[in-house]
Motif scaffolding. Structure first.
Motif, PDB file in Angstrom:
ATOM      1  N   GLU A  81      37.889  31.668  47.301  1.00  0.00           N
ATOM      2  CA  GLU A  81      38.990  31.258  46.440  1.00  0.00           C
ATOM      3  C   GLU A  81      39.594  29.904  46.811  1.00  0.00           C
ATOM      4  OE1 GLU A  81      39.702  35.805  47.190  1.00  0.00           O
ATOM      5  OE2 GLU A  81      38.852  34.095  48.283  1.00  0.00           O
ATOM      6  N   ILE A  82      39.444  29.473  48.100  1.00  0.00           N
ATOM      7  CA  ILE A  82      40.085  28.215  48.488  1.00  0.00           C
ATOM      8  C   ILE A  82      39.103  27.047  48.540  1.00  0.00           C
ATOM      9  CG2 ILE A  82      41.906  29.402  49.768  1.00  0.00           C
ATOM     10  CD1 ILE A  82      40.626  28.567  52.354  1.00  0.00           C
ATOM     11  N   ASN A  83      37.851  27.316  48.211  1.00  0.00           N
ATOM     12  CA  ASN A  83      36.862  26.247  48.194  1.00  0.00           C
ATOM     13  C   ASN A  83      36.704  25.690  46.784  1.00  0.00           C
ATOM     14  OD1 ASN A  83      35.374  26.030  51.001  1.00  0.00           O
ATOM     15  ND2 ASN A  83      35.790  28.205  50.669  1.00  0.00           N
ATOM     16  N   TYR A  84      36.330  24.424  46.698  1.00  0.00           N
ATOM     17  CA  TYR A  84      36.211  23.737  45.415  1.00  0.00           C
ATOM     18  C   TYR A  84      35.273  24.496  44.476  1.00  0.00           C
ATOM     19  CZ  TYR A  84      35.342  20.271  41.845  1.00  0.00           C
ATOM     20  OH  TYR A  84      35.242  19.644  40.631  1.00  0.00           O
ATOM     21  N   GLY A  85      35.640  24.558  43.212  1.00  0.00           N
ATOM     22  CA  GLY A  85      34.762  25.085  42.178  1.00  0.00           C
ATOM     23  C   GLY A  85      34.924  26.558  41.876  1.00  0.00           C
ATOM     24  N   PHE A  86      35.804  27.248  42.590  1.00  0.00           N
ATOM     25  CA  PHE A  86      35.897  28.694  42.430  1.00  0.00           C
ATOM     26  C   PHE A  86      36.242  29.080  40.985  1.00  0.00           C
ATOM     27  CE2 PHE A  86      38.534  32.575  42.387  1.00  0.00           C
ATOM     28  CZ  PHE A  86      37.556  33.484  42.749  1.00  0.00           C
ATOM     29  N   LYS A  87      37.351  28.581  40.470  1.00  0.00           N
ATOM     30  CA  LYS A  87      37.764  28.995  39.124  1.00  0.00           C
ATOM     31  C   LYS A  87      36.817  28.482  38.035  1.00  0.00           C
ATOM     32  CE  LYS A  87      42.610  30.042  40.063  1.00  0.00           C
ATOM     33  NZ  LYS A  87      44.029  29.726  39.768  1.00  0.00           N
ATOM     34  N   PRO A  88      36.320  27.250  38.111  1.00  0.00           N
ATOM     35  CA  PRO A  88      35.335  26.824  37.108  1.00  0.00           C
ATOM     36  C   PRO A  88      34.094  27.716  37.059  1.00  0.00           C
ATOM     37  CG  PRO A  88      36.199  24.910  38.241  1.00  0.00           C
ATOM     38  CD  PRO A  88      36.750  26.117  38.952  1.00  0.00           C
ATOM     39  N   LEU A  89      33.629  28.174  38.217  1.00  0.00           N
ATOM     40  CA  LEU A  89      32.450  29.042  38.248  1.00  0.00           C
ATOM     41  C   LEU A  89      32.768  30.433  37.704  1.00  0.00           C
ATOM     42  CD1 LEU A  89      30.933  27.946  41.670  1.00  0.00           C
ATOM     43  CD2 LEU A  89      29.851  27.682  39.429  1.00  0.00           C
ATOM     44  N   VAL A  90      33.937  30.970  38.049  1.00  0.00           N
ATOM     45  CA  VAL A  90      34.356  32.258  37.491  1.00  0.00           C
ATOM     46  C   VAL A  90      34.363  32.185  35.967  1.00  0.00           C
ATOM     47  CG1 VAL A  90      36.312  33.847  37.199  1.00  0.00           C
ATOM     48  CG2 VAL A  90      35.721  33.024  39.486  1.00  0.00           C
ATOM     49  N   GLU A  91      35.004  31.144  35.450  1.00  0.00           N
ATOM     50  CA  GLU A  91      35.186  31.050  34.003  1.00  0.00           C
ATOM     51  C   GLU A  91      33.876  30.775  33.279  1.00  0.00           C
ATOM     52  OE1 GLU A  91      38.589  28.358  33.640  1.00  0.00           O
ATOM     53  OE2 GLU A  91      39.586  29.600  35.170  1.00  0.00           O
ATOM     54  N   ALA A  92      32.993  29.972  33.882  1.00  0.00           N
ATOM     55  CA  ALA A  92      31.683  29.714  33.275  1.00  0.00           C
ATOM     56  C   ALA A  92      30.876  31.011  33.191  1.00  0.00           C
ATOM     57  CB  ALA A  92      30.924  28.672  34.089  1.00  0.00           C
ATOM     58  N   ALA A  93      30.890  31.790  34.278  1.00  0.00           N
ATOM     59  CA  ALA A  93      30.126  33.035  34.304  1.00  0.00           C
ATOM     60  C   ALA A  93      30.687  34.053  33.318  1.00  0.00           C
ATOM     61  CB  ALA A  93      30.113  33.606  35.716  1.00  0.00           C
ATOM     62  N   ARG A  94      31.999  34.155  33.231  1.00  0.00           N
ATOM     63  CA  ARG A  94      32.600  35.126  32.312  1.00  0.00           C
ATOM     64  C   ARG A  94      32.365  34.730  30.852  1.00  0.00           C
ATOM     65  NH1 ARG A  94      32.320  39.240  32.594  1.00  0.00           N
ATOM     66  NH2 ARG A  94      34.194  39.918  31.521  1.00  0.00           N
ATOM     67  N   ARG A  95      32.361  33.420  30.558  1.00  0.00           N
ATOM     68  CA  ARG A  95      32.051  32.973  29.192  1.00  0.00           C
ATOM     69  C   ARG A  95      30.659  33.418  28.771  1.00  0.00           C
ATOM     70  NH1 ARG A  95      34.816  28.186  30.569  1.00  0.00           N
ATOM     71  NH2 ARG A  95      32.874  27.167  31.193  1.00  0.00           N
ATOM     72  N   MET A  96      29.749  33.495  29.750  1.00  0.00           N
ATOM     73  CA  MET A  96      28.372  33.928  29.476  1.00  0.00           C
ATOM     74  C   MET A  96      28.205  35.437  29.673  1.00  0.00           C
ATOM     75  SD  MET A  96      27.146  31.127  28.492  1.00  0.00           S
ATOM     76  CE  MET A  96      25.422  31.569  28.280  1.00  0.00           C
ATOM     77  N   ASP A  97      29.335  36.141  29.810  1.00  0.00           N
ATOM     78  CA  ASP A  97      29.372  37.597  29.903  1.00  0.00           C
ATOM     79  C   ASP A  97      28.603  38.138  31.102  1.00  0.00           C
ATOM     80  OD1 ASP A  97      30.394  39.998  28.938  1.00  0.00           O
ATOM     81  OD2 ASP A  97      28.550  40.475  27.847  1.00  0.00           O
ATOM     82  N   LYS A  98      28.665  37.405  32.209  1.00  0.00           N
ATOM     83  CA  LYS A  98      28.045  37.866  33.456  1.00  0.00           C
ATOM     84  C   LYS A  98      29.104  38.538  34.326  1.00  0.00           C
ATOM     85  CE  LYS A  98      24.816  34.033  33.102  1.00  0.00           C
ATOM     86  NZ  LYS A  98      23.760  34.775  32.392  1.00  0.00           N
ATOM     87  N   GLN A  99      28.685  39.515  35.118  1.00  0.00           N
ATOM     88  CA  GLN A  99      29.625  40.102  36.066  1.00  0.00           C
ATOM     89  C   GLN A  99      29.895  39.097  37.170  1.00  0.00           C
ATOM     90  OE1 GLN A  99      28.579  43.237  39.061  1.00  0.00           O
ATOM     91  NE2 GLN A  99      30.144  44.446  38.018  1.00  0.00           N
ATOM     92  N   VAL A 100      31.165  38.915  37.503  1.00  0.00           N
ATOM     93  CA  VAL A 100      31.544  38.033  38.602  1.00  0.00           C
ATOM     94  C   VAL A 100      32.085  38.883  39.742  1.00  0.00           C
ATOM     95  CG1 VAL A 100      33.078  36.178  39.374  1.00  0.00           C
ATOM     96  CG2 VAL A 100      32.059  36.087  37.085  1.00  0.00           C
ATOM     97  N   ILE A 101      31.526  38.670  40.930  1.00  0.00           N
ATOM     98  CA  ILE A 101      32.015  39.314  42.153  1.00  0.00           C
ATOM     99  C   ILE A 101      32.685  38.256  43.008  1.00  0.00           C
ATOM    100  CG2 ILE A 101      31.313  40.430  44.320  1.00  0.00           C
ATOM    101  CD1 ILE A 101      28.954  41.658  42.799  1.00  0.00           C
TER     102      ILE A 101
END
Length: 328
Positions: A81-101
């Motif tokens: 959560e504190i490393n660069y890119g966390f939220k962009p990757l979460v949101e990209a994966a969820r837009r593509m309907d992938k499970q995010v862990i």
């Protein structure tokens, strides 16, 4: 003196350890973390600065967008959560309907600037896999630092209030790690379903906490665990112990077979442990891979055989071990 010769892991197998179709992308976003746990195979901590770059982040988003066969995007660190890119990757994966862990240490929610995380996870239906190596405070604080147990309990109660562990799309899992050995009285993780029952009873009765699954994970002799074992002169003996408990029934289910592990510089590995030991994945012609090369090739399935080492006995001992817990 005991004979501590270790059979090469590859020699233990009846056939080469081959890749299956890739469905899991595990991304290590960097080594920055608010904790410095004694068993951390990443050797993460507050003084580490290595993290994902904007360029590699964009490549990873493109990878997520282009390959529908990726079903799970598994974000780890450090504290991811504190490393660069966390939220962009979460949101990209969820837009593509992938499970995010997200592999969360729970205490990060109480650091300045990160108090929005539980609500953010809820909004994006992120699956939280949280480290709680014991349900007793003393054991947790010994491994993870003073006060970590109490902060973890508060974080779990917070997640429960938001619906985690209760609603079907808000999954909360906990991770158990054994204490690091200080003598040759080695042990494997307890049987997972029984330990899960004990966790659930204790946490419910004492703190009103509920969760979905408990994952038992063996301490592999990598990173700080390896350093600890070497300091105690237990490293070779521990490897031998793991080899003695090798279970061929786990091999079919090893996590390295259907995942790619990506580091913060964009290099590709078969698993997070190989990543930490700088053992890159290789194609049939011996070429190492990067995210850029995967994109150029238009395929995730460029690796035939998994790279192995002696610490692979940790994933195949007893009931087996993976990022999703026991294997058999």
């Amino acid at each position: 003196m005991l004979n501590t010769t270790i059979t090469p892991f590859k020699s233990k197998l009846n056939s080469p350890l081959t890749k299956k179709r890739i469905t899991v992308l595990q991304i290590n976003l960097g080594k920055r973390c608010n904790l410095a746990c004694t068993h951390c195979h990443v050797e993460a901590g507050p003084k580490r600065t290595e993290e994902l770059s904007p360029e590699i982040c964009q490549q990873l988003i493109e990878l997520i967008n282009r390959f529908p066969e990726i079903k799970i995007v598994d974000l780890t660190g450090g504290a991811p959560e504190i490393n660069y890119g966390f939220k962009p990757l979460v949101e990209a994966a969820r837009r593509m309907d992938k499970q995010v862990i997200v592999r969360s240490n729970l205490t990060i929610y109480f650091e300045d600037g990160f108090g929005d995380l539980p609500e953010y996870f809820t909004q994006h239906h992120v699956r939280v896999v949280a480290s709680l190596p014991c349900y007793l405070a003393d054991n947790v604080d010994k491994m993870r630092g003073n006060g970590v147990f109490n902060s973890s309990i508060q974080a779990l109660q917070w997640l429960n209030k938001l619906g985690y562990g209760k609603e079907s799309d808000l999954i909360l899992d906990l991770v158990y790690n054994p204490q690091l050995p200080t003598s040759q009285k080695f042990s494997l993780a307890p049987e997972q379903s029984n330990l899960e029952r004990n966790y659930k009873i204790f946490l419910q009765e004492h703190f009103g906490i509920i969760f979905n699954n408990l994952f038992t994970i063996t301490n592999l002799p990598v990173g700080r665990t390896k350093i600890h074992l070497e300091r105690k002169k237990l490293y070779a003996n521990y490897l031998q112990f793991l080899e003695l408990h090798f279970n061929s029934g786990t091999v079919e289910h090893l996590m390295c077979r259907d995942e790619l592990s990506i580091d913060y510089t964009g290099n590709v590995y078969d698993c997070d442990f190989n990543q930490m030991m700088n053992l890159p994945a290789r194609t049939n012609n011996g070429e190492t891979l990067t995210v850029a090369k995967l994109l150029e090739a238009g395929s995730l399935d460029l690796i035939n055989e998994v790279q192995t080492a002696s610490y692979c006995y940790g994933c195949t001992a007893g009931c087996g071990s993976s990022c999703g817990g026991a294997l058999v």
